[in-house]
Scaffold this active site. Structure first.
Site, PDB file in Angstrom:
ATOM      1  N   ASP A 135      -8.841   3.134  -6.324  1.00 28.16           N
ATOM      2  CA  ASP A 135      -8.394   4.501  -6.016  1.00 28.16           C
ATOM      3  C   ASP A 135      -9.382   5.537  -6.529  1.00 28.16           C
ATOM      4  OD1 ASP A 135      -5.795   2.776  -6.085  1.00 28.16           O
ATOM      5  OD2 ASP A 135      -5.455   4.531  -4.820  1.00 28.16           O
ATOM      6  N   ARG A 167      -0.877  13.739  -4.156  1.00 28.28           N
ATOM      7  CA  ARG A 167      -0.989  12.618  -5.114  1.00 28.28           C
ATOM      8  C   ARG A 167      -2.257  12.835  -5.943  1.00 28.28           C
ATOM      9  NH1 ARG A 167       0.063   6.649  -3.032  1.00 28.28           N
ATOM     10  NH2 ARG A 167       0.500   6.337  -5.237  1.00 28.28           N
ATOM     11  N   ARG A 206      -0.356   5.334   2.437  1.00 31.02           N
ATOM     12  CA  ARG A 206      -0.817   5.172   1.056  1.00 31.02           C
ATOM     13  C   ARG A 206      -2.107   4.368   1.112  1.00 31.02           C
ATOM     14  NH1 ARG A 206      -1.356   0.453   1.718  1.00 31.02           N
ATOM     15  NH2 ARG A 206      -1.832   0.290  -0.459  1.00 31.02           N
ATOM     16  N   GLY A 207      -2.745   4.207  -0.055  1.00 36.39           N
ATOM     17  CA  GLY A 207      -4.060   3.574  -0.065  1.00 36.39           C
ATOM     18  C   GLY A 207      -5.109   4.678  -0.013  1.00 36.39           C
ATOM     19  N   ASN A 246      -7.103   1.397 -10.250  1.00 43.34           N
ATOM     20  CA  ASN A 246      -6.466   0.776  -9.079  1.00 43.34           C
ATOM     21  C   ASN A 246      -5.001   0.523  -9.424  1.00 43.34           C
ATOM     22  OD1 ASN A 246      -6.682  -0.280  -6.359  1.00 43.34           O
ATOM     23  ND2 ASN A 246      -6.397  -2.310  -7.250  1.00 43.34           N
ATOM     24  N   LYS A 247      -4.284  -0.015  -8.485  1.00 46.24           N
ATOM     25  CA  LYS A 247      -2.840  -0.226  -8.635  1.00 46.24           C
ATOM     26  C   LYS A 247      -2.484  -0.886  -9.966  1.00 46.24           C
ATOM     27  CE  LYS A 247      -0.308   0.895  -6.513  1.00 46.24           C
ATOM     28  NZ  LYS A 247       0.392   2.176  -6.849  1.00 46.24           N
TER      29      LYS A 247
HETATM   30  O1  MRU Z   1       0.069   3.615  -4.569  1.00 46.89           O
HETATM   31  P1  MRU Z   1      -0.798   3.151  -3.464  1.00 46.89           P
HETATM   32  O2  MRU Z   1      -0.139   2.142  -2.572  1.00 46.89           O
HETATM   33  O3  MRU Z   1      -1.408   4.292  -2.689  1.00 46.89           O
HETATM   34  O4  MRU Z   1      -1.990   2.396  -4.191  1.00 46.89           O
HETATM   35  C1  MRU Z   1      -3.002   1.825  -3.411  1.00 46.89           C
HETATM   36  C2  MRU Z   1      -3.958   1.021  -4.187  1.00 46.89           C
HETATM   37  O5  MRU Z   1      -3.913   0.977  -5.402  1.00 46.89           O
HETATM   38  C3  MRU Z   1      -5.041   0.323  -3.415  1.00 46.89           C
HETATM   39  O6  MRU Z   1      -5.398  -0.862  -4.067  1.00 46.89           O
HETATM   40  C4  MRU Z   1      -6.277   1.238  -3.362  1.00 46.89           C
HETATM   41  O7  MRU Z   1      -5.933   2.459  -2.814  1.00 46.89           O
HETATM   42  C5  MRU Z   1      -7.366   0.634  -2.596  1.00 46.89           C
HETATM   43  S1  MRU Z   1      -7.137   0.911  -0.887  1.00 46.89           S
HETATM   44  C6  MRU Z   1      -8.350   0.392   0.061  1.00 46.89           C
END
Ligand code: MRU
Length: 348
Positions: free
Chosen positions: A238, A90, A47-48, A248-249
């Site tokens: 993201d 995703r 993820r990320g 972002n998250k």
């Molecule tokens: O749901 P995830 O864990 O994929 O979400 C990730 C994030 O929101 C990170 O902050 C984002 O991808 C930045 S990664 C360098």
């Protein structure tokens, strides 16, 4: 460099650190098809945003390798299906679509080549995307570390580290680079409900590097910020819209509002591949909603009553006006807006 590989190519397979098992188990899973990689992205093995992009690129390379001895039509259809299934994995992180477009462009340029040659070239492209990601993260780190004073206490949300990229990290890359330059930095990490990327991943990753890290419950951030115990906030992204709005998250927006309320700088670190110039503003960024089980409990533990209605949007949008600066491989962009972001794509 972090002491682990998020993704690695071994014996003709893609191995990925299973991020669902961290911090208790450091376990690598091996993949040999695009279907498998797409499921791993959907199920959060990886993820990320940048890491998802790298995984998808390898997914295409794997599929080409898997089908290289098949008749021409099966090879072509199989690759089309691979692009499709990976694009469905995703919706929010644009790096996924960016990486697939880059792989498609490489494939299109190879129309006259044999299948073995195509498979080799696609693997080379996936490797290049990953290697480039690490290089860009280091560059972002150099630009961003100047923003952190010696002794800074930095709040981060989610995991924007080596685990979320091919290495070094975006937000955590800035912190790593500042530490490497001799500054004493301490990190305060939000646990990041519901999937606990902060508590499980960022906390583990920083511990591996001996960078001082303190875990807080998400709802403790406002208290610490109001008591002036946070000098700066750094997060990843993201997808950034053309006007600088940042997806972002989930929970990032709340932190940005708190930071502005208390005049604490709020920085976003991301490569240009995270900026989607085709999306005018954050309102148009597709926001993923995941299953209720992530909110009603974690793993085998459930704490909410059965049958409860749940909403689980896993990203939110922070308006550009709350972003103090955007840190990219091109440098630091203060108060990002449409004009400044467009200029980033035209500058060297
Ligand atoms: O749901 P995830 O864990 O994929 O979400 C990730 C994030 O929101 C990170 O902050 C984002 O991808 C930045 S990664 C360098």
């Amino acid at each position: 460099m972090a002491a682990f590989d998020t993704l690695r190519w071994r014996d003709g397979k893609l191995e990925m650190l299973d991020q669902r098992a961290l911090p208790d188990h450091c376990l690598y899973l091996a993949f040999d098809s695009a279907q498998g990689v797409a499921a791993a992205i959907r199920d959060m093995v990886v993820r990320g945003a940048p890491a998802i992009g790298c995984a998808a690129a390898y997914g295409i390379a794997l599929e080409a390798r898997r089908l290289q001895q098949e008749p021409k039509d099966i090879f072509a259809t199989g690759l089309d299906q691979a692009f499709h299934v990976l694009a469905q994995s995703r919706p929010t992180a644009v790096n996924l679509f960016w990486a697939l477009e880059r792989m498609r462009a490489r494939l299109n340029a190879l129309r006259e080549s044999g299948q073995t040659e195509i498979a080799a070239a696609l693997l080379e492209e996936a490797r290049a995307i990953s290697a480039e990601d690490v290089r860009l993260n280091r560059r972002m780190g150099e630009h961003g570390s100047a923003l952190l004073r010696d002794g800074a206490r930095v709040l981060t949300h989610c995991n924007a580290g080596a685990l979320a990229t091919a290495g070094h990290g975006t937000a955590l890359g800035v912190i790593r680079s500042a530490v490497a330059s001799g500054k004493k930095i301490s990190v305060i990490v939000d646990e990041t409900r519901p999937f606990l990327q902060g508590a499980r991943l960022t906390a583990w990753e920083l511990q591996q590097d001996d960078i001082p890290v303190t875990l807080i419950a998400d709802n403790a951030a406002g208290f610490l910020i109001s008591r002036r115990e946070i000098d700066a906030v750094i997060v990843g992204a993201d997808r950034v819209a053309a006007n600088g709005d940042v997806a972002n998250k989930i929970g990032t927006y709340s932190v940005a509002v708190l930071a502005r309320r208390h005049a604490v700088p709020f920085y976003v670190a991301c490569p240009l591949s995270t900026i989607d110039q085709r999306i005018a503003s954050g309102a148009d960024i597709p926001i993923e909603e995941r299953g209720p089980e992530e909110v009603t409990g974690y793993g085998a533990v459930r704490w909410a009553p059965p049958g409860i209605d749940v909403r689980n949007p896993v990203f939110d949008v922070t308006p550009a006006e709350l972003v103090t600066a955007l840190i990219t491989e091109k440098g630091v962009t203060w108060a990002p807006d449409e004009t400044k972001i467009a200029a980033l794509f035209n500058s060297k």
